[in-house]
Design an enzyme around this catalytic site. Structure first.
Site, short mmCIF file in Angstrom:
data_model
loop_
_atom_site.label_atom_id
_atom_site.label_comp_id
_atom_site.label_asym_id
_atom_site.label_seq_id
_atom_site.Cartn_x
_atom_site.Cartn_y
_atom_site.Cartn_z
N LEU A 148 0.82 -1.21 0.00
CA LEU A 148 0.00 0.00 0.00
C LEU A 148 0.86 1.26 0.00
O LEU A 148 0.33 2.36 -0.17
CB LEU A 148 -0.97 -0.01 1.19
CG LEU A 148 -2.01 -1.13 1.17
CD1 LEU A 148 -2.90 -1.07 2.41
CD2 LEU A 148 -2.86 -1.08 -0.09
N ARG A 149 2.18 1.09 0.19
CA ARG A 149 3.18 2.17 0.01
C ARG A 149 3.12 3.29 1.03
O ARG A 149 3.89 4.23 0.93
CB ARG A 149 3.06 2.78 -1.40
CG ARG A 149 3.25 1.82 -2.55
CD ARG A 149 4.56 1.09 -2.50
NE ARG A 149 4.82 0.35 -3.75
CZ ARG A 149 5.65 -0.68 -3.81
NH1 ARG A 149 6.28 -1.10 -2.73
NH2 ARG A 149 5.86 -1.30 -4.96
N ASN A 171 7.52 -3.08 3.76
CA ASN A 171 8.65 -2.39 3.12
C ASN A 171 8.26 -0.98 2.69
O ASN A 171 8.36 -0.59 1.52
CB ASN A 171 9.19 -3.20 1.93
CG ASN A 171 8.16 -3.44 0.85
OD1 ASN A 171 6.95 -3.41 1.12
ND2 ASN A 171 8.61 -3.67 -0.37
N ASP A 178 9.41 -8.99 3.52
CA ASP A 178 9.14 -9.02 2.07
C ASP A 178 9.82 -7.87 1.33
O ASP A 178 9.85 -6.73 1.80
CB ASP A 178 7.64 -8.97 1.79
CG ASP A 178 7.37 -9.09 0.30
OD1 ASP A 178 8.02 -9.93 -0.34
OD2 ASP A 178 6.57 -8.31 -0.23
N HIS A 232 9.96 -14.10 1.65
CA HIS A 232 10.30 -13.75 0.27
C HIS A 232 11.59 -14.53 -0.02
O HIS A 232 12.67 -14.14 0.43
CB HIS A 232 10.51 -12.23 0.18
CG HIS A 232 11.14 -11.74 -1.08
ND1 HIS A 232 10.50 -10.90 -1.96
CD2 HIS A 232 12.38 -11.97 -1.62
CE1 HIS A 232 11.31 -10.62 -2.98
NE2 HIS A 232 12.45 -11.25 -2.80
N HIS A 271 4.83 -15.64 -3.09
CA HIS A 271 4.99 -15.55 -4.56
C HIS A 271 5.97 -16.56 -5.18
O HIS A 271 7.01 -16.18 -5.72
CB HIS A 271 5.36 -14.13 -4.98
CG HIS A 271 6.45 -13.46 -4.17
ND1 HIS A 271 7.63 -14.06 -3.86
CD2 HIS A 271 6.50 -12.21 -3.63
CE1 HIS A 271 8.37 -13.22 -3.16
NE2 HIS A 271 7.71 -12.10 -3.00
N ASP A 285 0.51 -9.74 -4.75
CA ASP A 285 1.77 -8.98 -4.69
C ASP A 285 1.61 -7.63 -5.40
O ASP A 285 2.51 -7.17 -6.11
CB ASP A 285 2.94 -9.79 -5.28
CG ASP A 285 4.30 -9.18 -4.94
OD1 ASP A 285 4.36 -8.21 -4.15
OD2 ASP A 285 5.31 -9.68 -5.47
N HIS A 317 3.92 1.36 -8.78
CA HIS A 317 5.01 2.30 -9.04
C HIS A 317 4.46 3.38 -9.96
O HIS A 317 3.47 3.19 -10.66
CB HIS A 317 6.19 1.59 -9.73
CG HIS A 317 6.85 0.57 -8.87
ND1 HIS A 317 7.57 0.90 -7.74
CD2 HIS A 317 6.90 -0.79 -8.95
CE1 HIS A 317 8.03 -0.21 -7.18
NE2 HIS A 317 7.64 -1.25 -7.88
N GLY A 326 8.08 -4.99 -9.97
CA GLY A 326 6.73 -5.21 -9.50
C GLY A 326 5.65 -4.68 -10.41
O GLY A 326 5.88 -3.79 -11.24
ZN LIG Z 1 8.34 -10.29 -2.21
#
Ligand SMILES: [Zn+2]
Length: 436
Positions: free
Chosen positions: A70-71, A101, A159, A186, A239, A312, A316, A331
Site C-alpha cells: 500500500l506504500r 517495506n 518481504d 520472500h 509468490h 503482490d 510504481h 513489481g
Molecule cells: Zn516479495
C-alpha cells in the site's frame, strides 16, 4: 429510531468453503453482520428492506489478499492506503494484508498502530499488517515482534528481501512459533541475485540482462523448511516462481512441516518471454520464469500444495516504470484484475473449480493470517458481512487507465477477461455495485 437496513441477496449460489456449503440460497445482511442464510426461496423476503437479485451469481465470503504493497507511509506518490484499498474493493477484496517495506519500515508497534489508525480513517476495506521480522528489514537484529503482535500485526515478513542469515532466520521462526503467527518468506538467496534483472535463462542471455536463477528461491525455501522441521512455526512461502519450489514444498508438507505457499497471477499466466522488448511491466521480483515453471505452479495448485492466492500488488509511478529496464523498479499492480486472471489460469484450464478458487481467496488466506477466528474468510449466519458477489461469466477487458489504483504498471492491460466482482460488501457497507 428507524428500522435498520436489511439487505437480501436473493437467489445466488452461496459458497462457504470453510464448511463446504454450496447451494442456491438467500443471504440476509443486517448492519455489519450476516443474520441468515436460507435455502428455502422466499422465506426471508418479508424480513428485508432492500433486495438484490443475484440469480446465477456466486455469493462468496469477501475475498482476502494476503500480499499487497500500500506504500504508506513514505511512498504516497505510488499508492496510498486510500487508493490501494479502493482498488482492492473494485477487484472484490474486502481484506488486504499490507507488506512492511514502506518508509519508514513497519518494524515497531507504533508503525503497526499508525497503519491501523490510518486505515480506520481512509481505507475502503479491512487492512491487516504483516510487520517486519527484523529491524529495517536488514536481517541483522530481531524487530520487536512481541510488541508488534500485541499492536495487531497478523504475520511477519521482511518481504522485498528474504532473511538471509540462517541464525537470524532460526530466531525469527522460534519467535513466530511462540507468538502463534505465521512467518511469510520472500525466498531469495541474495548472493545469487546481485544486480539481477530477470529470470536467468535463454531470454536473459539474448537480452544481455543479469539473471536471477530459480535456484536462489529454491535454496532459501529448502533451508527454511529444514530449519522449521524442529521449530514448527507456521511458515509461508510468498509468490512462488520456480516449478522446483512446488516439489520442495510438497516434500516438507508430507513430512509434517506446517508450511504453505502462495502464487500470483503473473507467475500463473506469463513467462520470461514477456521481458522481450524490455517491457518494464514484465519486470518483477521474483521474475517471470519459463513455461515449465508456469505449468508446475498450476499443477501445484491442482495438487493442493499451493493453497493461497496473492497478488503482490506493487504500485510504481509511470515515470519510474518509464526508465530503462535496468533502472526500472520491480513489481506490478494486481488487485483490480486478479480474479479473472486466476479464473483464466486455474478454472478455465481445469486445474480447480470455482469453489476451490474461492477457498484459495478466502478461508485459506484467512487461516494463514489468523483472521478466520474473527469469522473472516467465511460466510455464515452470525458472521461479519464481508461478501463478494461474483459473476463468473462476466466478459470485460482489463483497462488500466480506469483503475482506482494510483498506478498503471499492469502487464495485463488490454487483456480480455472473464469473471468479475459485481458487488463488494465490507462490514455490511456496499463498496462496489456493478449490478445496476
Ligand atoms: Zn516479495
Amino acid at each position: 429510531m428507524s428500522d435498520p437496513r436489511r439487505l437480501l441477496l436473493a437467489g445466488g449460489r452461496v459458497l462457504d468453503p470453510a464448511t463446504g456449503f454450496d447451494a442456491t440460497a438467500d443471504v440476509l445482511v443486517e448492519g455489519d453482520r450476516v443474520v441468515a442464510i436460507e435455502t428455502t426461496p422466499g422465506r426471508l423476503e418479508g424480513e428485508a428492506t432492500e433486495r438484490r437479485d443475484v440469480t446465477g451469481l456466486l455469493v462468496c465470503p469477501g475475498l482476502i489478499d494476503p500480499h499487497v504493497h500500500l506504500r504508506e507511509p513514505g511512498q504516497g506518490v505510488k499508492e496510498t492506503i486510500a487508493t490501494g484499498t479502493q482498488a482492492a474493493v473494485v477487484g472484490g477484496f474486502t481484506s488486504v494484508c499490507c507488506m512492511p517495506n514502506t518508509n519508514p519500515t513497519l518494524d515497531t508497534a507504533d508503525m503497526v498502530s499508525w497503519v491501523d489508525m490510518r486505515a480506520r480513517d481512509v481505507a475502503a476495506c479491512r487492512v491487516f499488517v504483516a510487520a517486519a521480522a527484523t529491524v529495517g528489514r536488514q536481517g541483522q537484529a530481531l524487530a520487536p515482534m512481541h510488541a508488534m503482535r500485541a499492536a495487531g500485526a497478523v504475520a511477519f515478513t521482511d518481504d522485498g528481501d528474504g532473511v538471509a542469515d540462517a541464525d537470524m532466520m532460526r530466531w525469527v521462526l522460534q519467535t513466530c512459533a511462540s507468538l502463534g503467527a505465521a512467518f511469510m518468506q520472500h525466498c531469495q538467496e541474495p548472493t545469487l541475485t546481485r544486480n539481477a534483472q530477470m529470470h536467468e535463462g535463454a531470454v536473459s542471455a539474448r537480452l544481455g540482462l543479469v539473471g536471477w536463477p530459480r535456484v536462489a528461491e529454491e535454496l532459501m525455501l529448502e533451508r527454511d523448511l529444514r530449519l522449521d522441521r524442529s521449530i514448527g512455526a507456521r511458515y509461508h512461502a510468498q509468490h512462488l516462481s520456480s516449478g522446483n519450489s512446488v516439489d520442495i514444498l510438497r516434500a516438507a508438507q508430507a513430512d509434517g512441516v506446517p508450511a504453505t505457499g502462495e502464487v500470483s497471477p503473473h507467475h500463473l499466466l506469463l513467462t520470461d518471454e514477456a521481458c522481450d522488448g524490455f517491457d518494464t511491466n514484465a519486470k518483477m521480483n521474483p521474475p517471470l520464469r519459463e513455461e515449465s515453471d508456469r505449468r508446475a505452479l498450476v499443477q501445484g495448485v491442482a495438487d493442493g500444495v499451493i493453497t493461497v492466492l496473492a497478488t503482490d500488488h506493487a504500485p510504481h509511478t509511470a515515470a519510474e516504470k518509464a526508465q530503462p529496464f535496468e533502472e526500472a523498479p520491480l513489481g506490478i499492480i494486481g488487485v483490480e484484475c486478479a480474479l479473472p486472471l486466476y479464473a483464466e489460469a486455474l478454472v478455465a484450464g481445469g486445474a480447480i473449480d470455482w469453489p476451490r478458487l474461492v477457498a484459495m481467496m478466502t478461508i485459506e488466506p484467512a487461516r494463514l493470517l489468523g483472521l478466520d477466528r474473527d469469522g473472516l474468510g467465511r460466510l455464515a449466519a452470525g458472521g461479519p458481512a464481508d461478501i463478494t458477489v461474483i459473476d463468473p461469466d462476466h466478459a470485460w477487458r482489463i483497462n488500466a487507465s480506469t483503475f482506482a489504483s494510483k498506478a498503471r504498471n499492469c502487464p495485463f492491460n488490454g487483456r480480455p477477461a472473464r469473471g468479475r466482482a459485481m458487488l463488494t460488501i465490507v462490514g455490511g457497507d456496499v463498496k462496489v455495485d456493478r449490478l445496476g
